[in-house]
Design a protein around this motif. Sequence first.
Motif, short mmCIF file in Angstrom:
data_model
loop_
_atom_site.label_atom_id
_atom_site.label_comp_id
_atom_site.label_asym_id
_atom_site.label_seq_id
_atom_site.Cartn_x
_atom_site.Cartn_y
_atom_site.Cartn_z
N LYS A 1 -4.71 -2.84 12.29
CA LYS A 1 -5.80 -2.82 12.95
C LYS A 1 -5.86 -1.28 13.77
O LYS A 1 -7.03 -1.29 14.59
CB LYS A 1 -5.89 -4.03 14.07
CG LYS A 1 -6.05 -5.32 13.63
CD LYS A 1 -6.25 -6.51 14.48
CE LYS A 1 -4.93 -6.79 15.03
NZ LYS A 1 -5.06 -8.02 16.21
N GLY A 2 -4.91 -0.72 13.70
CA GLY A 2 -5.10 0.58 14.14
C GLY A 2 -5.01 0.39 15.63
O GLY A 2 -5.25 1.45 16.33
N LEU B 1 5.20 5.00 4.60
CA LEU B 1 3.53 5.00 5.01
C LEU B 1 3.13 6.17 5.76
O LEU B 1 1.96 6.41 5.90
CB LEU B 1 3.13 3.66 5.40
CG LEU B 1 3.24 2.67 4.46
CD1 LEU B 1 3.08 1.32 5.08
CD2 LEU B 1 2.25 2.72 3.34
N HIS C 1 -7.80 3.27 11.41
CA HIS C 1 -8.47 2.33 12.05
C HIS C 1 -9.73 1.61 11.48
O HIS C 1 -10.58 2.41 11.01
CB HIS C 1 -8.84 2.95 13.46
CG HIS C 1 -8.97 1.81 14.57
ND1 HIS C 1 -9.82 0.93 14.53
CD2 HIS C 1 -8.29 1.64 15.86
CE1 HIS C 1 -9.92 0.06 15.82
NE2 HIS C 1 -8.91 0.49 16.45
N PRO C 2 -9.66 0.28 11.30
CA PRO C 2 -10.82 -0.14 10.42
C PRO C 2 -12.03 -0.17 10.91
O PRO C 2 -13.03 0.37 10.45
CB PRO C 2 -10.43 -1.70 10.39
CG PRO C 2 -9.35 -1.91 11.40
CD PRO C 2 -8.62 -0.85 11.65
N ARG D 1 12.24 3.87 0.16
CA ARG D 1 11.18 2.73 0.34
C ARG D 1 11.65 1.61 -0.23
O ARG D 1 11.64 0.48 0.16
CB ARG D 1 9.95 3.29 -0.11
CG ARG D 1 8.98 2.14 0.07
CD ARG D 1 7.51 2.73 -0.09
NE ARG D 1 6.51 1.52 0.53
CZ ARG D 1 5.40 1.62 0.36
NH1 ARG D 1 4.65 2.48 -0.15
NH2 ARG D 1 4.46 0.59 1.30
N ILE E 1 0.85 -1.06 -0.03
CA ILE E 1 -0.05 0.05 -0.06
C ILE E 1 0.74 1.36 0.04
O ILE E 1 2.01 1.26 0.29
CB ILE E 1 -0.86 0.08 1.25
CG1 ILE E 1 -0.13 -0.22 2.51
CG2 ILE E 1 -1.94 -0.96 1.00
CD1 ILE E 1 -1.07 -0.09 3.83
N THR E 2 0.33 2.47 -0.29
CA THR E 2 0.91 3.50 -0.25
C THR E 2 0.76 4.37 0.98
O THR E 2 1.59 5.54 0.92
CB THR E 2 0.67 4.42 -1.54
OG1 THR E 2 -0.61 4.34 -1.85
CG2 THR E 2 0.85 3.79 -2.94
N HIS E 3 -0.16 4.12 1.61
CA HIS E 3 -0.38 5.12 2.88
C HIS E 3 -1.08 4.22 3.69
O HIS E 3 -1.95 3.28 3.36
CB HIS E 3 -1.42 6.14 2.36
CG HIS E 3 -1.33 7.39 3.29
ND1 HIS E 3 -2.29 7.47 4.23
CD2 HIS E 3 -0.35 8.33 3.61
CE1 HIS E 3 -1.80 8.63 5.18
NE2 HIS E 3 -0.71 9.04 4.48
N LEU E 4 -0.82 4.66 5.05
CA LEU E 4 -1.44 3.76 6.13
C LEU E 4 -2.81 3.94 6.10
O LEU E 4 -3.35 5.08 6.11
CB LEU E 4 -0.77 4.18 7.42
CG LEU E 4 -0.83 3.62 8.73
CD1 LEU E 4 -0.06 2.03 8.42
CD2 LEU E 4 -0.33 4.07 9.72
N PRO E 5 -3.59 2.91 6.17
CA PRO E 5 -5.30 2.77 6.43
C PRO E 5 -5.50 3.29 7.57
O PRO E 5 -4.66 3.32 8.68
CB PRO E 5 -5.47 1.56 6.16
CG PRO E 5 -4.38 0.51 6.40
CD PRO E 5 -3.15 1.40 6.13
N ARG F 1 0.04 8.29 14.83
CA ARG F 1 -1.17 8.18 15.21
C ARG F 1 -1.65 8.35 16.88
O ARG F 1 -2.66 8.34 17.39
CB ARG F 1 -2.09 7.18 14.71
CG ARG F 1 -2.19 7.06 13.17
CD ARG F 1 -3.09 6.38 12.62
NE ARG F 1 -2.75 4.80 12.88
CZ ARG F 1 -3.14 3.78 12.23
NH1 ARG F 1 -4.02 4.17 10.97
NH2 ARG F 1 -2.69 2.60 12.23
#
Lengths: 435, 430
Positions: free
Chosen positions: B87-88, B107, A57-58, B390, A51-55, B314
């Motif tokens: 999962k954050g 990222l 929190h689902p 990267r 992936i190119t960017h962190l997702p 975060r």
Amino acid sequence: MKYSYQQVLSILRHSLSILNFVIILFYSMLILMTTQYIVQIQYAREFLDRITHLPQHPLVTFLGSISLYAVLIFVIYNRNTTKVSYKMNVFYSFLEVLIGFLLIYFLYMSYNGVLFLIFCDSIFNLKQEKYSKGLLGVLIIVYIISSYDVFSIFVPMTNMFEYFQIYGSQVNGVLMIITSCLEMLNIILFIAFMIVYLADEMRQNQYISEELDMVNQVNKELQNYAAITEKIGENKERKRLAREIHDTLGHALTGIAAGVDACIAMIDQNPTATKQQLQVISKVVRQGITDVRNSLNKLRPGALEEHGFKEALERMIAEFSSVSDLTIELDYQLEDIDLEKTDEDIIFRIIQESITNALRHGHATEVKINMHYDKNFLHLKIKDNGIGCDDVHFGFGLTQMKERLAMINGEVHFDGHQGFLTEVTLPRKERDKHD
Amino acid sequence: MMNKKKIICILVMIACFILIIYRPRQLTLTIGVFAGSNWDVPNGDCYKIIDQAIERYEKEYPMVQIEYESGILKEDYSEWLSAKYLKGEEPDVFMILGEDFNTLSALGALKNLDSLIQKDQQFHIEDYYASVLYSGQYYNHQYALPYESNPTLMFVNQTLLKKEHIHLPDNDWTLDDFYTICQQVTKDTNNDGQIDQYGCYNYDWLDSVYSHKVNLFDENGEFCYLNQKDVKNAISFVQKIYNLNQGYTVTSQDFDMGKVAFAPMSFAEYRTYKPYPYRVKKYSQFEWDCIQMPGADENNSSEVSSLLMGISSRTSHIQEAWEFLKLLTYDTQTQKTLFQYSQGISSLKTVIQSDDVESLLNSDILEDTQVNLDLLNDVMENAMSQSQFRKYNSAIVTMNNQINQMIQNNEDLDLSLNSLQNEINEYLRE
């Protein structure tokens, strides 16, 4: 059972809302479950490389998108059930676009079909073209920006596509088919909505033009009727005049003619009797004059007949004001002047005509009437704030005004710049002057 | 009526919101650490330093509680951290493996520390050795700080050298010296027609590249510079060394049996195998020591690998996380305990140059050794790091494969390096 256009439209809107809910649920569930799946098969590290960017929190994505959609639906349905003002309506539309955009952002710009729903709702509520065109423009821009390919250029973000690719090509294919089917269905519903909406609009336009035709017809009939009544009135008036002339002048003149004939025959034999006879004739003549005057009085405007000049003017102004949104100011400074009946008549007619003109030709909303006198003249000024005219064209009304004034040695002057100004000057009669 | 109710509702909500945000509370900071050593040497006290740091931190900030998940092996750590990120639920402060740093920075998963460093009056970035600090930078921004460093040294088999009447080389020895000695010791000792004593084991082209102080990539990782004179020299040197063995690849068994004079060895391995009890277990049949890696000229330079620590981008407790990160990577007391309970060394100049560390370092090593703080200071000062981007890891893997092939097949370097450079550049541009 046949549905009305409005019913079909609301059915389509409900289905769009439901379909969008399904799609959003599908996408957010996909993110949630794929994340679980990735962790389970220990693919997280490889996934991060892809992936190119962190997702996010689902759970934030899931709950965020679902609750934003709930808010959007609340706004849409709240807007429909409560009657809101026009400005609020525009505000609601932009609020919906904002919520929609946030929702799209939460789903990583992977699904922007919710904008169709917003467009349907807004066009449904904002019927007036001026705003719906602006809204259409805004929505097209938002629609373009909110596609992943465009938005990710400016703001780096996770590509939803990567979530699909975790599953093998077979499952991936099935997922792609499901999403494109759902999105296609969304577009079809949107197009159907627009077709029905436009058809409804056209039908309404047709209905209105039919109604207009009917009104025109009725108007024409009324005009004809008015012309006929005018004709009848004219005839009646003629007859009345003829009768009047016959009864008064005819009667008197006949009597006078007979009396004069008798005098001619008698004058040599009996001058005394002739003198008496002539006196009788003189009486008849005077009686005739009185009768003629009475007849003329009957022809005066009704208002002047019953009231004084000023009251009659005020009454006429009040009548005008009550039937139109014209404000008329009367500045009457002729309190201590006795006007002749003929002058009153003519001035009254001139004012009446001027106000009518101001209303009919000038589309004015304000008329100022000023009447005053100086040593030798009476002055009358009527000024309106209508559109005026560059060249004063003498139609029937203005010509008649001029002619009437000429009868009593008055002069009139017109000016069509900055509204319409009618200026009248009348020479004062000796007996009017007190000083 | 409606409006009044609505306004009250909104006010209550705002009040609740403010209360939730500013409520005085016990806050929990999670950290991510793995068990064992970063350099694959046995380590029994892996959580000791962390535990002590936590104890000190919690004493100083009673409102903060620090938690970590124990028992995550180093080989599982990368996957564990990635899963947590997905999962954050990633920890606030955590260790970053070398192979993860680029990916995480790319990222945007790591907090950019520049502003924190600038704001903090007590923090002086110059206290770190420049090269190890550089390994925590990504596109000129500091994303991580070195927790523990591990310089590469050169293992020397003293018994073998003595047998061949060769003096132990000085610390400022050069590649030429290295080659001469290798040449001298490579021979057939039992006259069976096959060489059975070798110059060096495991000396690869990257070691040589570091000795030549070459940057393989530009700063942004958009170009690689393979086709330059220094790279060619570095690789042809390895080719020369390789050719001494007449095509034979020296194995670890040869090395363990004392048949090899030199081998690059990390400081962590030195620290592990030199003292008791491991000295009995490994390399016990011969005397050995470590010296600096040979240099292309008098200024020896070598690779230093570091275990980095960073903060999640975060995290909601930035200041607390920063304080804890500082306690682990910048605090002299913590960094000194590295010499006690771990095998790496501190990346802080002040720690390496302090006197009490000297005694800690050599307390359990009985023999005389060349390795002292002066040497470590030297190595750290002259260490080299490659720029981070990267695709660095995958580019290096490709290069490694192809260059090893070139060395083994004695390929013409000009041509091969040129085509490899084109291939890598194409990959970097993708």
